[in-house]
Design an enzyme around this catalytic site. Structure first.
Site, mmCIF file in Angstrom:
data_model
loop_
_atom_site.group_PDB
_atom_site.id
_atom_site.type_symbol
_atom_site.label_atom_id
_atom_site.label_comp_id
_atom_site.label_asym_id
_atom_site.label_seq_id
_atom_site.Cartn_x
_atom_site.Cartn_y
_atom_site.Cartn_z
ATOM 1 C CD GLU A 1 40.326 40.637 28.899
ATOM 2 O OE1 GLU A 1 39.873 41.803 28.843
ATOM 3 O OE2 GLU A 1 41.535 40.367 28.805
ATOM 4 C CG PHE B 1 53.290 41.771 34.804
ATOM 5 C CD1 PHE B 1 52.936 43.114 34.795
ATOM 6 C CD2 PHE B 1 53.082 41.019 33.657
ATOM 7 C CE1 PHE B 1 52.389 43.696 33.669
ATOM 8 C CE2 PHE B 1 52.539 41.602 32.524
ATOM 9 C CZ PHE B 1 52.190 42.941 32.521
ATOM 10 C CD GLN B 2 48.989 40.916 32.362
ATOM 11 O OE1 GLN B 2 49.111 39.757 31.984
ATOM 12 N NE2 GLN B 2 48.533 41.882 31.585
ATOM 13 C CE LYS C 1 53.078 31.252 30.912
ATOM 14 N NZ LYS C 1 53.761 32.473 30.475
ATOM 15 C CG MET D 1 15.346 53.875 32.517
ATOM 16 S SD MET D 1 13.592 53.947 32.090
ATOM 17 C CE MET D 1 13.319 52.317 31.388
#
Lengths: 188, 586
Positions: B54, B116-117, B166, B484
């Site tokens: 993502e 969940f999630q 949802k 760097m």
């Protein structure tokens, strides 16, 4: 710390023209009109904590139920530069409609409400009641051993009352923090 | 309102995106966003690019947005999907890139139950978005999405997130068109301060040592701002320098161009900033990479700051003349007024000023010692520039030395051609950004100038590049070091190279082959040109493993805590250049 500048070249420097008061920290009372939506207070507080600004006092409640607007009153301390940053950052937020610096805008009525629980016997009780009268504090609850006073006023008045109650059996204080409006017939 | 003209939340999302003119979404499906993916499946107007992580979706959307000027769109699921988007959101916030992230959320009745999630997505993303919303009512969904696009693209652009539970996606609600929404929340620009404008112009007319310092705000403001800037430079003959974000707003081939300024900017740009008496800052924000030591920053100048964001004014540097508003609007007002007053500049003094600038140019601060045995990274970027500049070309970068070399040695003639993570400095930005750019410009040459360490941070996107046949060229300057970091450890931490090398790099050619694409390795300067040409001509994604000098440092450099006129130009002068005060700075 030397600046390693050539002599005489910096007569027009912004650095030298800086306002000597620029580093002077002062308390500012900000009145912020926001949409009364979930998370709006978290956004405002998150801005202060995330950018390292101070919150000395904070109150919030809905003031325009039909327009779903709340007024947040924040007392913050900072240099003029920091306070200007705070106002600009607040103004950037989508749910913020208006930020009014009551400290700069003119005279403002600033009030706090506090509730004091004072527990004691005999002379202490009498004395606390007498002082409450002087301060125009109201007794809102009482037992044989205690008084609960309600006091409204500016923060100094509440501090002073708390100091006097301390030796008389002050047990607990609850304070609302400052609410404020501009004096006069104009809305802020 | 009848039940008949109600549609599901998922349909509303897709319809709102189409209404907003969205043609591409970058995303990754998951449980809480499945209804929206189901709708996506049943339509043909929006193309979905399946990324491999993502974070890459958000960077790809940034690349898409910055190379087109449109708003990038991302779909992620709840929980880990949303948390993975946080880096990209923060990156977009720092660099003012308009992106809209639509995240799935667990159903409203499960929010707060550690489902969940489940994650507190609006809570987590509150400080890294311009604004975000949790939509609990399907009837509010269309309006919220339209508002999200408005907030993302108006004023100073930035990322927004809309969290959609949802059950809200499944429930039905009323759709409203984008032109039907309330826009009272959009912050209005203050009217231009005409007295201030006149004061600025009289200062401009008198200026003996002027400089224009432009930033990403010019590019965000659009082509008319870019044109105005170019007209102003041409009309006044003032020197111009740009920030990392502003490259391309003034052409690198233009005669007034001084190169980039700041920590790794050119000597002429930084010395001009330090010695100028009139500074016109346009759409830049006096970032610490630009200013060096604040109290020694351009001590003698009258500073004008044009910015759309009032909070940028006097944040780091106190300026004499703030002009708040859209760059394009303010610049055109300034140019018009300046012309009305006779298009005057202090020509005589300006000639003297240019003479000093040309002396500084003579220092050739970007010089380096080339080698016939090993490829110097600067040389690699120079050859890449030479062999690709005639192409219709877009460049992204990762973050580190290679990024600075690309900024120093590549020339950009137009805006929106250079995509790099400036404010946040996100390693792993460049590869997914190049994917977003290539999606928006399918026939252009898209090159990601990378370091091997940064590139590995989002290397999983090889899958995306292959799946969508995106001929992105990954030009990796491979020094087997975190270049760097290594440079700072050398200069600042007594050459103790704490964890700044990678002991287990992949064989990049074989890695390319594993994905069925082309890998090219080059380690001989004599073969560099041919290898680069091979990369350009190959019709497909290429990983170019350019093995370069391992211990090259990026110069010139303003060490932390130093002023613009205290630049170090090369290896020989670097001893004891960073004070204890400077060492605590980043």
């Amino acid at each position: 710390m030397s600046l390693k500048l050539k002599k005489g070249v910096n007569k027009q420097s912004a650095y030298n023209l800086r306002d000597p008061n620029l580093d002077y920290e002062a308390a500012h009372t900000l009145s912020i009109i926001v949409d009364n939506e979930s998370g709006v207070l978290a956004r405002v507080i998150g801005l202060f904590s995330g950018r390292g600004y101070n919150i000395d006092s904070l109150t919030v409640a809905e003031v325009d139920p039909s327009g779903h607007k709340s007024r947040i009153t924040i007392v913050t301390t900072g240099t003029p530069k920091v306070v200007n940053q705070i106002k600009a950052q607040l103004n950037r937020m989508v749910p913020v409609h208006e930020v009014i610096d009551l400290t700069l805008k003119g005279k403002a009525v600033q009030r706090e409400l506090a509730i004091f629980k004072v527990v004691g016997n005999g002379n202490q009780r009498v004395e606390s009641l007498r002082l409450a009268d002087v301060f125009r504090a109201k007794v809102v609850d009482s037992t044989l051993k205690s008084f609960t006073f309600e006091l409204t006023g500016n923060s100094e008045k509440i501090d002073a009352f708390a100091e006097l109650m301390e030796p008389l059996g002050l047990q607990e204080i609850a304070r609302t923090g400052i609410v404020a409006l501009l004096r006069g017939d104009k809305s802020s | 309102m009848t039940q008949a003209n109600k549609i599901t939340g998922a349909e509303i999302v897709i319809k709102a995106l189409i209404d907003q003119g969205v043609d591409t979404v970058f995303g990754y499906p998951g449980g809480a966003i499945l209804p929206i993916y189901d709708e996506l499946f049943q339509q043909k107007k929006i193309k979905h690019i399946l990324v491999r992580h993502e974070q890459a979706a958000t960077h790809a959307a940034e690349g898409y947005a910055r190379s087109t000027g449109k708003t990038g769109v991302v779909f992620v699921t709840s929980g880990p999907g949303a948390t993975n988007s946080v880096t990209g959101l923060t990156d977009a916030l720092m660099d003012s890139v308009p992106i809209v992230v639509i995240s799935g959320q667990v159903p409203t009745f499960m929010i707060g139950n550690d489902a969940f999630q489940e994650a507190d997505t609006v809570g987590i993303t509150r400080p890294c978005t311009k604004h975000n919303w949790l939509v609990k009512d399907t009837n509010k969904l269309a309006e919220t999405i339209h508002q999200a696009f408005e907030v993302a693209s108006s004023g100073r652009p930035g990322p927004v997130l809309v969290d959609v539970p949802k059950d809200v996606q499944f429930a039905t609600g009323q759709y409203i068109m984008k032109n039907e929404i309330y826009k009272g929340f959009v912050k209005k620009d203050p009217s231009i301060d005409l007295d201030m404008l006149d004061e600025v112009i009289s200062r401009l007319e008198m200026a003996e040592r002027p400089i224009i310092y432009s930033g990403g705000g010019v590019i965000n403001s659009g082509q008319s701002a870019v044109n105005s800037l170019r007209n102003l430079v041409a009309g006044t003959n003032f020197p111009i320098t740009s920030t990392l974000m502003g490259l391309g707003s003034y052409p690198a081939s233009g005669k007034n161009w001084l190169g980039m300024l700041g920590m790794h900017g050119t000597y002429e740009a930084n010395m001009s900033m330090h010695d100028c008496d009139f500074m016109l800052c346009i759409g830049a924000r006096f970032d610490d990479r630009i200013t060096g030591r604040i109290d020694a920053f351009s001590p003698d100048s009258y500073k004008v700051h044009i910015d759309i964001d009032p909070s940028s004014i006097n944040k780091n540097i106190t300026v004499e003349a703030p002009l708040i508003g859209d760059v394009s609007y303010i610049l055109s007002a300034l140019i018009t007024r300046w012309k009305e007053r006779g298009s005057k500049v202090n020509k005589k003094k300006l000639t003297t000023w240019w003479k000093s600038i040309n002396d500084w140019k003579g220092v050739k601060s970007l010089g380096y010692e080339n080698s016939s045995k090993v490829i110097k990274p600067q040389y690699a970027v120079q050859r890449l520039e030479e062999l690709t500049k005639s192409y219709n070309r877009f460049v992204s970068t990762e973050v580190g030395q290679h990024q600075m070399w690309a900024a120093q040695f590549m020339g950009f003639e137009e805006p929106n051609r250079w995509m790099t993570s400036g404010g946040l400095g996100t390693m792993g930005y460049g590869f997914p950004a190049s994917i977003g750019i290539q999606i928006a410009h399918p026939t252009s040459l898209v090159i990601n100038v990378a370091g091997e360490a940064s590139w590995l941070m989002n290397m999983q996107e090889l899958g995306t590049a292959v799946q969508y046949r995106l001929p992105v060229k990954q030009f990796i300057l491979n020094n087997e070091r975190l270049g760097m970091v290594r440079q700072w450890q050398e200069l600042l931490h007594g050459e103790r190279y704490s964890h700044s090398w990678s002991d287990a790099l992949p064989d990049f050619v074989k890695l390319a082959e594993a994905y069925g694409i082309k890998g090219i390795r080059c380690e001989d300067p004599a073969n560099l040109d041919d290898s680069i040409k091979e990369m350009i001509e190959y019709q497909g994604p290429v990983i170019f493993d350019c093995l370069v000098e391992k211990h090259e440092n990026c110069f010139p450099m303003i060490p932390s805590g130093r002023a613009h006129n205290e630049m170090i130009l090369g290896e020989q002068t670097e001893e004891n250049t960073i004070s204890d005060d400077g060492a605590v700075l980043v």
